[in-house]
Write a protein that holds these residues in place. Structure first.
Motif, PDB file in Angstrom:
ATOM      1  N   MET A  65       0.810  -1.210   0.000  1.00 27.02           N
ATOM      2  CA  MET A  65       0.000   0.000   0.000  1.00 27.02           C
ATOM      3  C   MET A  65       0.848   1.268   0.000  1.00 27.02           C
ATOM      4  SD  MET A  65      -2.995  -1.058   2.726  1.00 27.02           S
ATOM      5  CE  MET A  65      -3.609   0.643   2.794  1.00 27.02           C
ATOM      6  N   GLY A  66       2.168   1.126   0.094  1.00 31.12           N
ATOM      7  CA  GLY A  66       3.046   2.287   0.116  1.00 31.12           C
ATOM      8  C   GLY A  66       3.326   2.818   1.506  1.00 31.12           C
ATOM      9  N   LEU A  67       2.894   2.085   2.540  1.00 27.85           N
ATOM     10  CA  LEU A  67       3.161   2.502   3.916  1.00 27.85           C
ATOM     11  C   LEU A  67       4.567   2.049   4.316  1.00 27.85           C
ATOM     12  CD1 LEU A  67      -0.322   1.522   5.344  1.00 27.85           C
ATOM     13  CD2 LEU A  67       0.496   3.838   4.870  1.00 27.85           C
ATOM     14  N   VAL A 129      -5.821   3.123   8.897  1.00 27.61           N
ATOM     15  CA  VAL A 129      -7.089   2.598   9.410  1.00 27.61           C
ATOM     16  C   VAL A 129      -7.685   1.603   8.413  1.00 27.61           C
ATOM     17  CG1 VAL A 129      -9.472   3.218   9.977  1.00 27.61           C
ATOM     18  CG2 VAL A 129      -7.570   4.533  10.944  1.00 27.61           C
ATOM     19  N   TRP A 130      -7.591   1.904   7.123  1.00 30.06           N
ATOM     20  CA  TRP A 130      -8.065   0.958   6.091  1.00 30.06           C
ATOM     21  C   TRP A 130      -7.295  -0.348   6.194  1.00 30.06           C
ATOM     22  CZ3 TRP A 130      -6.847  -2.337   2.276  1.00 30.06           C
ATOM     23  CH2 TRP A 130      -7.826  -2.689   1.355  1.00 30.06           C
ATOM     24  N   GLU A 196     -12.621   7.572   1.738  1.00 33.17           N
ATOM     25  CA  GLU A 196     -12.971   7.276   0.338  1.00 33.17           C
ATOM     26  C   GLU A 196     -11.718   7.230  -0.537  1.00 33.17           C
ATOM     27  OE1 GLU A 196     -14.376   9.636   2.131  1.00 33.17           O
ATOM     28  OE2 GLU A 196     -16.566   9.421   2.081  1.00 33.17           O
ATOM     29  N   ASN A 197     -10.843   8.206  -0.352  1.00 28.49           N
ATOM     30  CA  ASN A 197      -9.611   8.243  -1.121  1.00 28.49           C
ATOM     31  C   ASN A 197      -8.690   7.090  -0.739  1.00 28.49           C
ATOM     32  OD1 ASN A 197      -7.732   9.458  -3.000  1.00 28.49           O
ATOM     33  ND2 ASN A 197      -6.578  10.189  -1.235  1.00 28.49           N
ATOM     34  N   ALA A 198      -8.580   6.802   0.557  1.00 31.70           N
ATOM     35  CA  ALA A 198      -7.750   5.693   1.015  1.00 31.70           C
ATOM     36  C   ALA A 198      -8.261   4.370   0.466  1.00 31.70           C
ATOM     37  CB  ALA A 198      -7.720   5.659   2.542  1.00 31.70           C
ATOM     38  N   LYS A 201      -7.328   4.087  -3.274  1.00 26.28           N
ATOM     39  CA  LYS A 201      -5.899   3.838  -3.468  1.00 26.28           C
ATOM     40  C   LYS A 201      -5.523   2.412  -3.067  1.00 26.28           C
ATOM     41  CE  LYS A 201      -2.998   7.040  -2.151  1.00 26.28           C
ATOM     42  NZ  LYS A 201      -2.348   8.112  -1.339  1.00 26.28           N
ATOM     43  N   ALA A 202      -6.080   1.942  -1.957  1.00 23.93           N
ATOM     44  CA  ALA A 202      -5.738   0.601  -1.481  1.00 23.93           C
ATOM     45  C   ALA A 202      -6.230  -0.476  -2.440  1.00 23.93           C
ATOM     46  CB  ALA A 202      -6.314   0.380  -0.087  1.00 23.93           C
TER      47      ALA A 202
END
Length: 262
Positions: A65-67, A129-130, A196-198, A201-202
Protein backbone atom coordinates in the motif's frame (compact mmCIF):
# COMPACT_ATOMS: atom_id res chain seq x y z
CA UNK A 1 9.51 -4.25 -18.18
CA UNK A 2 9.19 -7.56 -16.34
CA UNK A 3 7.62 -7.25 -12.87
CA UNK A 4 9.93 -8.20 -10.00
CA UNK A 5 8.99 -11.37 -8.16
CA UNK A 6 8.01 -10.77 -4.54
CA UNK A 7 10.52 -12.36 -2.15
CA UNK A 8 12.13 -12.00 1.27
CA UNK A 9 15.82 -12.27 2.12
CA UNK A 10 17.05 -14.93 4.55
CA UNK A 11 19.70 -14.13 7.16
CA UNK A 12 21.56 -16.19 9.75
CA UNK A 13 21.37 -14.97 13.34
CA UNK A 14 24.88 -14.79 14.80
CA UNK A 15 24.47 -12.82 18.04
CA UNK A 16 21.75 -12.25 20.62
CA UNK A 17 22.04 -8.59 21.64
CA UNK A 18 19.23 -7.79 24.08
CA UNK A 19 15.63 -8.77 24.81
CA UNK A 20 12.75 -6.36 24.20
CA UNK A 21 10.54 -7.09 27.16
CA UNK A 22 7.29 -5.95 25.63
CA UNK A 23 4.14 -8.04 25.96
CA UNK A 24 4.41 -11.80 26.24
CA UNK A 25 6.32 -12.65 23.08
CA UNK A 26 9.77 -11.47 24.26
CA UNK A 27 11.21 -10.39 20.90
CA UNK A 28 14.90 -9.49 20.84
CA UNK A 29 17.44 -7.38 19.05
CA UNK A 30 19.89 -9.67 17.26
CA UNK A 31 22.77 -9.33 14.86
CA UNK A 32 22.74 -11.26 11.58
CA UNK A 33 25.44 -12.39 9.20
CA UNK A 34 24.83 -9.36 6.98
CA UNK A 35 26.10 -7.11 9.84
CA UNK A 36 22.65 -5.54 10.39
CA UNK A 37 20.60 -5.53 13.57
CA UNK A 38 17.07 -6.95 13.53
CA UNK A 39 14.11 -7.28 15.85
CA UNK A 40 13.63 -11.03 15.92
CA UNK A 41 10.17 -12.53 16.40
CA UNK A 42 10.52 -16.05 17.76
CA UNK A 43 8.52 -19.01 16.50
CA UNK A 44 8.72 -20.49 20.00
CA UNK A 45 7.10 -17.52 21.76
CA UNK A 46 3.52 -16.61 22.57
CA UNK A 47 1.27 -17.42 19.62
CA UNK A 48 4.28 -18.80 17.77
CA UNK A 49 3.90 -19.55 14.09
CA UNK A 50 0.51 -17.83 13.83
CA UNK A 51 2.02 -14.57 15.01
CA UNK A 52 4.84 -14.85 12.48
CA UNK A 53 2.39 -15.51 9.63
CA UNK A 54 0.28 -12.50 10.64
CA UNK A 55 3.42 -10.36 10.92
CA UNK A 56 4.59 -11.35 7.46
CA UNK A 57 1.25 -10.97 5.68
CA UNK A 58 0.20 -7.80 7.52
CA UNK A 59 3.56 -6.13 7.02
CA UNK A 60 3.75 -6.93 3.32
CA UNK A 61 0.17 -5.77 2.70
CA UNK A 62 1.12 -2.48 4.35
CA UNK A 63 4.24 -2.24 2.20
CA UNK A 64 2.23 -2.92 -0.97
CA UNK A 65 0.00 0.00 0.00
CA UNK A 66 3.05 2.29 0.12
CA UNK A 67 3.16 2.50 3.92
CA UNK A 68 6.51 2.44 5.68
CA UNK A 69 7.40 -0.91 7.22
CA UNK A 70 10.92 -2.05 8.21
CA UNK A 71 12.32 -4.71 5.90
CA UNK A 72 11.02 -8.13 6.87
CA UNK A 73 13.40 -11.07 6.55
CA UNK A 74 13.46 -14.75 7.37
CA UNK A 75 15.97 -15.41 10.16
CA UNK A 76 17.56 -18.77 10.85
CA UNK A 77 18.36 -19.61 14.46
CA UNK A 78 21.02 -22.31 14.75
CA UNK A 79 20.47 -25.15 17.29
CA UNK A 80 23.67 -24.15 19.10
CA UNK A 81 22.73 -20.49 19.31
CA UNK A 82 21.22 -20.51 22.81
CA UNK A 83 23.65 -22.80 24.60
CA UNK A 84 25.75 -19.97 26.04
CA UNK A 85 22.79 -17.76 27.02
CA UNK A 86 22.81 -17.44 30.86
CA UNK A 87 19.13 -16.42 31.19
CA UNK A 88 17.14 -19.66 31.39
CA UNK A 89 13.94 -18.11 30.04
CA UNK A 90 15.75 -16.76 26.98
CA UNK A 91 17.69 -20.02 26.57
CA UNK A 92 14.43 -21.99 26.51
CA UNK A 93 12.97 -19.54 23.98
CA UNK A 94 15.99 -19.89 21.71
CA UNK A 95 15.87 -23.67 21.88
CA UNK A 96 12.15 -23.64 21.03
CA UNK A 97 12.82 -21.35 18.08
CA UNK A 98 15.46 -23.33 16.22
CA UNK A 99 15.03 -23.03 12.48
CA UNK A 100 13.20 -20.38 10.47
CA UNK A 101 11.94 -17.31 12.33
CA UNK A 102 10.96 -13.78 11.25
CA UNK A 103 12.76 -10.49 11.82
CA UNK A 104 12.34 -6.82 11.06
CA UNK A 105 15.16 -4.42 10.34
CA UNK A 106 15.99 -2.53 13.53
CA UNK A 107 15.40 1.23 13.39
CA UNK A 108 18.03 2.73 15.74
CA UNK A 109 16.88 5.80 17.58
CA UNK A 110 13.21 5.42 16.63
CA UNK A 111 10.69 6.57 19.23
CA UNK A 112 7.23 5.20 19.98
CA UNK A 113 4.47 7.14 18.26
CA UNK A 114 2.48 9.35 20.63
CA UNK A 115 -0.67 10.93 19.14
CA UNK A 116 -0.33 13.80 21.59
CA UNK A 117 3.12 14.67 20.24
CA UNK A 118 3.19 13.68 16.56
CA UNK A 119 0.57 14.91 14.11
CA UNK A 120 -0.59 12.46 11.43
CA UNK A 121 -2.30 13.79 8.32
CA UNK A 122 -5.80 12.66 7.41
CA UNK A 123 -4.60 10.85 4.29
CA UNK A 124 -2.01 8.73 6.07
CA UNK A 125 -4.28 8.08 9.04
CA UNK A 126 -7.03 6.90 6.70
CA UNK A 127 -4.67 4.53 4.87
CA UNK A 128 -3.53 2.94 8.13
CA UNK A 129 -7.09 2.60 9.41
CA UNK A 130 -8.07 0.96 6.09
CA UNK A 131 -5.14 -1.46 6.41
CA UNK A 132 -6.04 -2.49 9.93
CA UNK A 133 -9.71 -2.93 9.03
CA UNK A 134 -8.65 -5.18 6.16
CA UNK A 135 -6.21 -7.37 8.09
CA UNK A 136 -8.28 -7.26 11.33
CA UNK A 137 -5.47 -5.80 13.42
CA UNK A 138 -6.62 -5.53 17.03
CA UNK A 139 -3.37 -4.01 18.25
CA UNK A 140 -3.02 -0.39 17.10
CA UNK A 141 -4.65 1.37 20.02
CA UNK A 142 -3.74 4.36 22.19
CA UNK A 143 -2.44 1.90 24.78
CA UNK A 144 -0.16 0.18 22.28
CA UNK A 145 0.20 2.08 19.01
CA UNK A 146 2.71 -0.25 17.32
CA UNK A 147 4.05 2.67 15.31
CA UNK A 148 7.44 4.34 15.46
CA UNK A 149 8.67 7.77 14.43
CA UNK A 150 12.03 7.49 12.68
CA UNK A 151 13.63 10.46 10.95
CA UNK A 152 10.29 12.30 11.23
CA UNK A 153 8.43 9.57 9.34
CA UNK A 154 5.81 7.14 10.65
CA UNK A 155 6.73 3.45 10.49
CA UNK A 156 4.39 0.53 11.16
CA UNK A 157 5.56 -2.42 13.25
CA UNK A 158 4.18 -5.53 14.92
CA UNK A 159 1.26 -6.96 12.94
CA UNK A 160 1.35 -10.26 14.83
CA UNK A 161 -2.11 -9.74 16.33
CA UNK A 162 -3.70 -9.44 12.88
CA UNK A 163 -5.67 -12.18 11.10
CA UNK A 164 -6.99 -13.45 14.41
CA UNK A 165 -9.39 -15.77 12.55
CA UNK A 166 -6.62 -18.39 12.58
CA UNK A 167 -7.11 -18.81 16.33
CA UNK A 168 -10.58 -20.19 15.54
CA UNK A 169 -9.84 -21.92 12.26
CA UNK A 170 -13.22 -23.56 11.69
CA UNK A 171 -15.05 -20.22 11.40
CA UNK A 172 -12.67 -18.49 9.01
CA UNK A 173 -15.21 -17.91 6.24
CA UNK A 174 -17.77 -16.36 8.56
CA UNK A 175 -15.13 -14.08 10.06
CA UNK A 176 -13.82 -13.06 6.63
CA UNK A 177 -17.12 -11.34 5.83
CA UNK A 178 -17.64 -9.72 9.21
CA UNK A 179 -17.06 -5.96 9.71
CA UNK A 180 -14.12 -5.20 11.98
CA UNK A 181 -15.93 -3.78 15.01
CA UNK A 182 -12.72 -3.18 16.98
CA UNK A 183 -11.73 -0.42 14.57
CA UNK A 184 -13.53 1.80 17.07
CA UNK A 185 -10.45 1.52 19.31
CA UNK A 186 -7.91 2.49 16.62
CA UNK A 187 -5.54 5.22 17.76
CA UNK A 188 -5.78 7.05 14.42
CA UNK A 189 -9.57 6.81 14.01
CA UNK A 190 -10.22 10.49 14.93
CA UNK A 191 -8.02 11.63 12.01
CA UNK A 192 -9.24 9.10 9.42
CA UNK A 193 -11.40 11.57 7.52
CA UNK A 194 -10.31 10.67 3.98
CA UNK A 195 -11.48 7.08 3.84
CA UNK A 196 -12.97 7.28 0.34
CA UNK A 197 -9.61 8.24 -1.12
CA UNK A 198 -7.75 5.69 1.02
CA UNK A 199 -10.17 2.98 -0.07
CA UNK A 200 -9.69 3.79 -3.73
CA UNK A 201 -5.90 3.84 -3.47
CA UNK A 202 -5.74 0.60 -1.48
CA UNK A 203 -8.02 -1.36 -3.79
CA UNK A 204 -5.93 -0.33 -6.78
CA UNK A 205 -2.99 -2.31 -5.38
CA UNK A 206 -4.47 -4.87 -2.97
CA UNK A 207 -5.99 -7.13 -5.60
CA UNK A 208 -6.68 -10.88 -5.42
CA UNK A 209 -3.46 -11.45 -7.36
CA UNK A 210 -1.41 -9.31 -4.95
CA UNK A 211 -2.95 -11.19 -2.03
CA UNK A 212 -1.83 -14.50 -3.58
CA UNK A 213 1.68 -13.15 -4.08
CA UNK A 214 1.96 -12.03 -0.46
CA UNK A 215 0.52 -15.24 1.01
CA UNK A 216 2.87 -17.28 -1.21
CA UNK A 217 5.75 -15.89 0.89
CA UNK A 218 4.64 -17.90 3.93
CA UNK A 219 6.94 -20.95 4.27
CA UNK A 220 5.40 -24.40 3.95
CA UNK A 221 7.14 -25.43 7.18
CA UNK A 222 5.07 -22.90 9.11
CA UNK A 223 1.75 -23.75 7.48
CA UNK A 224 2.10 -27.47 8.10
CA UNK A 225 1.98 -26.79 11.84
CA UNK A 226 -1.42 -25.08 11.73
CA UNK A 227 -3.86 -27.81 10.79
CA UNK A 228 -3.93 -31.48 9.66
CA UNK A 229 -4.57 -30.51 6.05
CA UNK A 230 -2.46 -30.18 2.90
CA UNK A 231 -0.32 -27.05 2.98
CA UNK A 232 -1.93 -25.59 -0.14
CA UNK A 233 -5.38 -25.89 1.44
CA UNK A 234 -4.19 -23.92 4.46
CA UNK A 235 -2.51 -21.32 2.25
CA UNK A 236 -5.71 -20.97 0.26
CA UNK A 237 -7.66 -20.18 3.43
CA UNK A 238 -5.49 -17.11 3.99
CA UNK A 239 -5.91 -16.07 0.36
CA UNK A 240 -9.68 -16.53 0.47
CA UNK A 241 -10.02 -14.82 3.84
CA UNK A 242 -8.33 -11.67 2.57
CA UNK A 243 -10.01 -11.81 -0.82
CA UNK A 244 -13.41 -12.07 0.86
CA UNK A 245 -12.61 -9.01 2.95
CA UNK A 246 -12.34 -6.93 -0.21
CA UNK A 247 -16.11 -7.25 -0.47
CA UNK A 248 -16.63 -5.26 2.73
CA UNK A 249 -17.34 -1.54 2.88
CA UNK A 250 -14.57 -0.23 5.11
CA UNK A 251 -15.51 3.38 4.38
CA UNK A 252 -18.95 3.02 5.94
CA UNK A 253 -17.64 0.94 8.83
CA UNK A 254 -15.03 3.56 9.73
CA UNK A 255 -17.42 6.47 9.30
CA UNK A 256 -19.89 4.74 11.60
CA UNK A 257 -17.14 4.13 14.18
CA UNK A 258 -16.07 7.78 14.01
CA UNK A 259 -19.65 8.90 14.69
CA UNK A 260 -19.50 7.09 18.04
CA UNK A 261 -16.47 9.11 19.16
CA UNK A 262 -17.22 11.72 21.80
Amino acid sequence: MEEKTLSLRTVEVIRYVTPLREGGSLPAIVEADDDFLYVLKFRGAGQGIKSLIAELIGGEVARAMGLKVPEIVFANVDPAFGRTEPDEEIQDLLKASEGLNLALHYLPGAITFDPNVTKVGAGLASQIVWLDSFITNVDRTARNTNMLVWYKELWLIDHGASLYFHHNWERWEEQSRRPFALIKDHVLLPWATEMENADSKARAVITPQKIKEIVSLVPDEWLVLLAPEPVENIRDVYVQFLTNRLSLNFVNDVQHARQTLV
